[in-house]
Each structure stands twice: as structure tokens, then as C-alpha cells.
Design a protein around this motif. Structure first.
Motif, PDB file in Angstrom:
ATOM      1  N   ASP A 180       1.150   5.339 -11.610  1.00  0.00           N
ATOM      2  CA  ASP A 180       2.336   5.209 -10.747  1.00  0.00           C
ATOM      3  C   ASP A 180       3.515   4.663 -11.563  1.00  0.00           C
ATOM      4  O   ASP A 180       4.206   5.420 -12.218  1.00  0.00           O
ATOM      5  CB  ASP A 180       2.034   4.377  -9.487  1.00  0.00           C
ATOM      6  N   ASP A 181       3.729   3.349 -11.544  1.00  0.00           N
ATOM      7  CA  ASP A 181       4.903   2.789 -12.238  1.00  0.00           C
ATOM      8  C   ASP A 181       4.561   2.376 -13.672  1.00  0.00           C
ATOM      9  O   ASP A 181       3.407   2.102 -13.984  1.00  0.00           O
ATOM     10  CB  ASP A 181       5.397   1.540 -11.500  1.00  0.00           C
ATOM     11  N   GLY A 184       7.300  -1.878 -17.443  1.00  0.00           N
ATOM     12  CA  GLY A 184       8.701  -2.330 -17.489  1.00  0.00           C
ATOM     13  C   GLY A 184       9.390  -2.148 -16.141  1.00  0.00           C
ATOM     14  O   GLY A 184      10.197  -2.977 -15.715  1.00  0.00           O
ATOM     15  N   GLU A 185       9.029  -1.039 -15.466  1.00  0.00           N
ATOM     16  CA  GLU A 185       9.571  -0.773 -14.133  1.00  0.00           C
ATOM     17  C   GLU A 185       9.133  -1.883 -13.172  1.00  0.00           C
ATOM     18  O   GLU A 185       9.925  -2.342 -12.343  1.00  0.00           O
ATOM     19  CB  GLU A 185       8.950   0.558 -13.682  1.00  0.00           C
ATOM     20  N   ALA A 186       7.878  -2.321 -13.281  1.00  0.00           N
ATOM     21  CA  ALA A 186       7.377  -3.407 -12.424  1.00  0.00           C
ATOM     22  C   ALA A 186       8.162  -4.689 -12.714  1.00  0.00           C
ATOM     23  O   ALA A 186       8.618  -5.367 -11.787  1.00  0.00           O
ATOM     24  CB  ALA A 186       5.882  -3.616 -12.666  1.00  0.00           C
ATOM     25  N   PHE A 187       8.347  -5.019 -13.995  1.00  0.00           N
ATOM     26  CA  PHE A 187       9.154  -6.194 -14.340  1.00  0.00           C
ATOM     27  C   PHE A 187      10.563  -6.067 -13.738  1.00  0.00           C
ATOM     28  O   PHE A 187      11.093  -7.019 -13.156  1.00  0.00           O
ATOM     29  CB  PHE A 187       9.290  -6.338 -15.867  1.00  0.00           C
ATOM     30  N   LEU A 218      -2.249 -12.466  -6.677  1.00  0.00           N
ATOM     31  CA  LEU A 218      -1.675 -11.109  -6.606  1.00  0.00           C
ATOM     32  C   LEU A 218      -2.788 -10.081  -6.792  1.00  0.00           C
ATOM     33  O   LEU A 218      -3.818 -10.389  -7.390  1.00  0.00           O
ATOM     34  CB  LEU A 218      -0.613 -10.949  -7.701  1.00  0.00           C
ATOM     35  N   PRO A 219      -2.595  -8.853  -6.279  1.00  0.00           N
ATOM     36  CA  PRO A 219      -3.667  -7.842  -6.404  1.00  0.00           C
ATOM     37  C   PRO A 219      -3.953  -7.516  -7.867  1.00  0.00           C
ATOM     38  O   PRO A 219      -3.055  -7.521  -8.698  1.00  0.00           O
ATOM     39  CB  PRO A 219      -3.087  -6.614  -5.680  1.00  0.00           C
ATOM     40  N   LYS A 236       3.714  -4.474  -7.404  1.00  0.00           N
ATOM     41  CA  LYS A 236       5.158  -4.450  -7.127  1.00  0.00           C
ATOM     42  C   LYS A 236       5.417  -4.705  -5.638  1.00  0.00           C
ATOM     43  O   LYS A 236       6.254  -5.541  -5.282  1.00  0.00           O
ATOM     44  CB  LYS A 236       5.708  -3.075  -7.544  1.00  0.00           C
ATOM     45  N   THR A 237       4.665  -4.003  -4.776  1.00  0.00           N
ATOM     46  CA  THR A 237       4.882  -4.156  -3.334  1.00  0.00           C
ATOM     47  C   THR A 237       4.531  -5.573  -2.879  1.00  0.00           C
ATOM     48  O   THR A 237       5.294  -6.206  -2.135  1.00  0.00           O
ATOM     49  CB  THR A 237       3.997  -3.139  -2.570  1.00  0.00           C
TER      50      THR A 237
END
Ligand code: KG4
Ligand code: ZN
Length: 377
Positions: A180-181, A184-187, A218-219, A236-237
Motif C-alpha cells: 500500500d503506502d 516515507g508516505e506514512a511519515f 499501534l498495529p 497510518k489510519t
């Protein structure tokens, strides 16, 4: 000679003369140029490396705006390349080749740097090398340290999160990838939910410094699952939801520390699984782990990978911070290694918004639905 992607020698063949290559990088929001010299059998010399960041141009929008990026590249490419040559003390006629990022990335920006590189190659009568930006990250540790091929690569940037076996220049095998992500996108997205401005990775690292990583559970996506793919969308969610309910700075610090710890832990856990796959292919030899890309600049990520590597008997290399994030020295080095291997490109080479390093794996086992621009990673 046209591009081929398989069956290159494990290391560039010995060269009679040093190769001096100009690198140009414009695939995202940095306009960068660098001159690198690759002496026969000697250490790489970075003669210059100029990076002009557009962060301030994009900050009001919370992300990179492609049209603004392309325009900003057009406005500064001339000056940045000029400065890279001047700082290096190298006249254009003394260059052996021009290497420019040809993808993947924002196509408007890629076209600016690639067209500039083509024009220089044509005017100077020098070879052009169209470099895959990810291949630049893949060789980045070789800029400042002796890291022979083959090695296991964790490539973690804003748009990519992959584990690859790198057998040589142009010879990468994908072992795992995010489903999925990217990390860096998560950060960036979780940092945004914490009120940090884009790109939020470095700011989240600073915020996490005084935090308690144990306060927010966190998961743990894919933990213990076979293979070495990644997933960050659940994290992220969950983190964005927790961030929305926070009112105090201590809570923000604790959540940042928990997020950074969760990302570092997943990266190390999945890399550990890739080590077993790599070992099986190499009979336990050539145990080298390289981390590259912007997220490899993160201290917690570097520490988790260093601990893993030492526990598993792998040498560990990660470039200095300025060569983790986007730069043109890595593009120049990839170009110099390609030149040494006889791999140059025609002036008709096209910019590619999508360009997986291991194209065969990306097509056979897509982790994202291949769009009309082709397989993503
Ligand atoms: O490699 P890069 O400069 O550009 C791409 O090719 O994507 O990587 C940029 C990414 C961004 O998501 C940024 O937030 C992240 O790397 N990053 C960091 C750190 N420095 C950059 N993430 C966490 N901690 C850092 N210190
Ligand atoms: Zn990058």
C-alpha cells in the motif's frame, strides 16, 4: 547502445581512464546537479553536489504540486548545472557523459532535467545516460564507502519501499515491496496529522526525540507473516485517528515516538526475512545490507537496521544523510557505472513516470494495480 536490463557483470569491468560524469536530478521537488569522478579501481570522487530544494514553494499546499515543481525546475536548472560544473572545476568539454534521471517521478519535472541533459549531450557530442532514480538510490552508499556488489538493499523513500537484491548496475531482483503506502508516505501523512509541515519525516523525528514510544500501542502489520512485503496503511489510519484526539504536546511527542518505533520495527523485521532469502541465494556469502532513500536518514531506522545487521552477521552501509535524500551525485555515479559497463542511451529516450527497477517482477507480481502508465514498483 540501447538499454538492456538483465545479465550485466556483477561489477563494472576495469576501466583504463577515470570517468567524469555530470548528473542531473529533477524527478520530484529538488533541482540537483553533481559531478562525480570514477577512477579505475579507486575511490569515487564527488567533485560537486548542488541541491536546490523547492520545499518552501510547496509548503502552503501540504504536498508537492507537479506544475509548480516543473516550473521551478525550468527556472533553476541552468544555474544549478552551471554551479555544479564551476564548483567541480570541470569544463563541459572535459565531461565523459551526461547522466539525467529519466524516471520514475513527476513527469513534468523529469522532462526538464532529461531534456536539459539531452541538449548538453547533443551540443557537446557526449554520451547520454538515462538513469532510473531508484538505481541512483541503489548505488548511493557506494558514493562514500566501499560496498561491492552484490548486496541486499532496503530502499525506503517518499514513494517507494522495497527490498532488492542488487547483483550489479542494472541487475536488481525485487524480493519484497509495500502493498500500500511507502514508509516515507506514512511519515509524511502521520506527521501532517500531527500538525507538521511537508515533508514531515525529519520534523516527526525531532518531535519523537523526547517521547515515550510505549504509551500508544499501534498495529503491527504483517508481523511474523511469510515473505518480505510491507504495509503501512493500517498504521497510518490508526495513528491519524489518535492524533486527532490529542490536545497536548506530550501526547504528540509520545505518538511520534510510537509511530517512528513502529515503522523502524517493521522495516527491520521484514529486512530480516529478506536476509534469509538473500542468504539462500548466496550460500551465506556476500552478507551486505545497504539502506538508501530519504527514510534511511532517520536515526531510529538506521539504529534498528544496524542492530539487525550485526545480529545476523551482515555488514551494514547507509549513505551520509545528504546522500540518503534526493541528490544528483547518486545519479552521476549510476551514470558513471553504466558508462563503464558500456550502457548508454539514445537521444530519443523517453521520460517515464513509472519505471520499476525489477520490471519483470513488477509485471509478473504487481503489488499495485498497473495503471495506464505501467507497473508502479
Ligand atoms: O528519497 P527522498 O528524498 O525522495 C524520494 O525519492 O521520495 O525521500 C523523501 C522521503 C520523505 O517522505 C521524507 O519525509 C522522508 O524521506 N524523510 C524522513 C527523514 N528524512 C527524510 N523520514 C523520516 N525521518 C527522517 N529523518
Ligand atoms: Zn528519491
Amino acid at each position: 547502445m540501447s538499454r538492456a536490463v538483465t545479465a550485466f557483470p556483477a561489477d563494472p569491468p576495469p576501466q583504463a581512464v577515470p570517468r567524469t560524469v555530470l548528473g542531473i536530478e529533477t524527478s520530484c521537488d529538488e533541482t540537483a546537479a553533481a559531478v562525480v569522478r570514477l577512477p579505475p579501481g579507486g575511490a569515487v570522487e564527488i567533485l560537486s553536489s548542488i541541491v536546490l530544494s523547492q520545499t518552501a514553494d510547496h509548503a502552503p499546499y501540504g504536498g508537492v504540486v507537479p506544475e509548480i515543481a516543473a516550473r521551478a525546475h525550468v527556472e533553476s536548472i541552468d544555474a544549478i548545472v552551471g554551479r555544479a560544473l564551476a564548483d567541480a572545476g570541470v569544463k563541459p568539454a572535459a565531461l565523459d557523459a551526461i547522466a539525467a534521471t529519466a524516471g520514475p517521478g513527476l513527469v513534468g519535472g523529469v522532462m526538464v532535467g532529461l531534456s536539459f541533459g539531452k541538449a548538453m549531450a547533443l551540443a557537446l557530442g557526449k554520451p547520454l545516460i538515462a538513469v532510473n532514480h531508484l538505481e541512483g538510490h541503489a548505488v548511493s552508499a557506494r558514493l562514500t564507502a566501499e560496498v561491492p556488489y552484490p548486496f541486499l538493499l532496503l530502499l525506503v523513500s517518499g514513494g517507494h519501499c522495497q527490498l532488492l537484491e542488487v547483483a550489479g548496475i542494472g541487475a536488481c531482483r525485487r524480493l519484497g515491496s509495500t502493498i500500500d503506502d511507502a514508509a516515507g508516505e506514512a511519515f509524511d501523512k502521520i506527521g501532517g496529522a500531527l500538525g507538521l509541515s511537508y515533508p514531515a519525516g525529519p520534523a516527526l523525528e525531532r518531535l519523537a526525540a523526547g517521547g515515550d514510544p510505549a504509551r500508544f500501542p499501534l498495529p503491527r502489520a504483517l508481523a511474523g507473516r511469510a515473505g518480505c512485503d510491507f504495509s503501512f496503511s493500517g498504521l497510518k489510519t490508526a495513528a491519524a485517528r489518535l492524533a486527532a484526539g490529542l490536545t497536548d504536546d506530550a501526547g504528540r511527542r509520545d505518538l511520534a515516538a510510537a509511530v517512528q518505533g513502529a515503522i523502524a520495527r517493521q522495516l527491520a523485521e521484514r529486512t530480516g526475512r529478506a536476509m534469509a532469502i538473500y542468504d539462500a541465494a548466496h550460500g551465506g556469502r556476500d552478507r551486505r545490507l545497504v539502506a538508501a532513500g530519504g527514510v534511511a536518514a532517520n536515526g531510529a531506522v538506521r539504529a534498528a537496521l544496524a542492530t539487525l545487521a550485526s545480529a545476523r552477521g551482515f555488514a551494514f552501509a547507509v549513505p551520509p544523510l545528504k546522500y540518503c535524500t534526493d541528490n544528483a551525485a547518486m545519479i552521476a555515479l549510476a551514470g558513471a557505472e553504466r558508462l563503464a559497463a558500456g550502457l548508454t542511451d539514445g537521444l530519443d529516450v523517453a521520460a517515464r513516470p513509472r519505471w520499476p527497477l525489477d520490471e519483470a517482477a513488477a509485471l509478473a507480481r504487481p503489488t499495485h494495480v498497473p495503471g495506464r502508465k505501467g507497473a508502479k514498483a
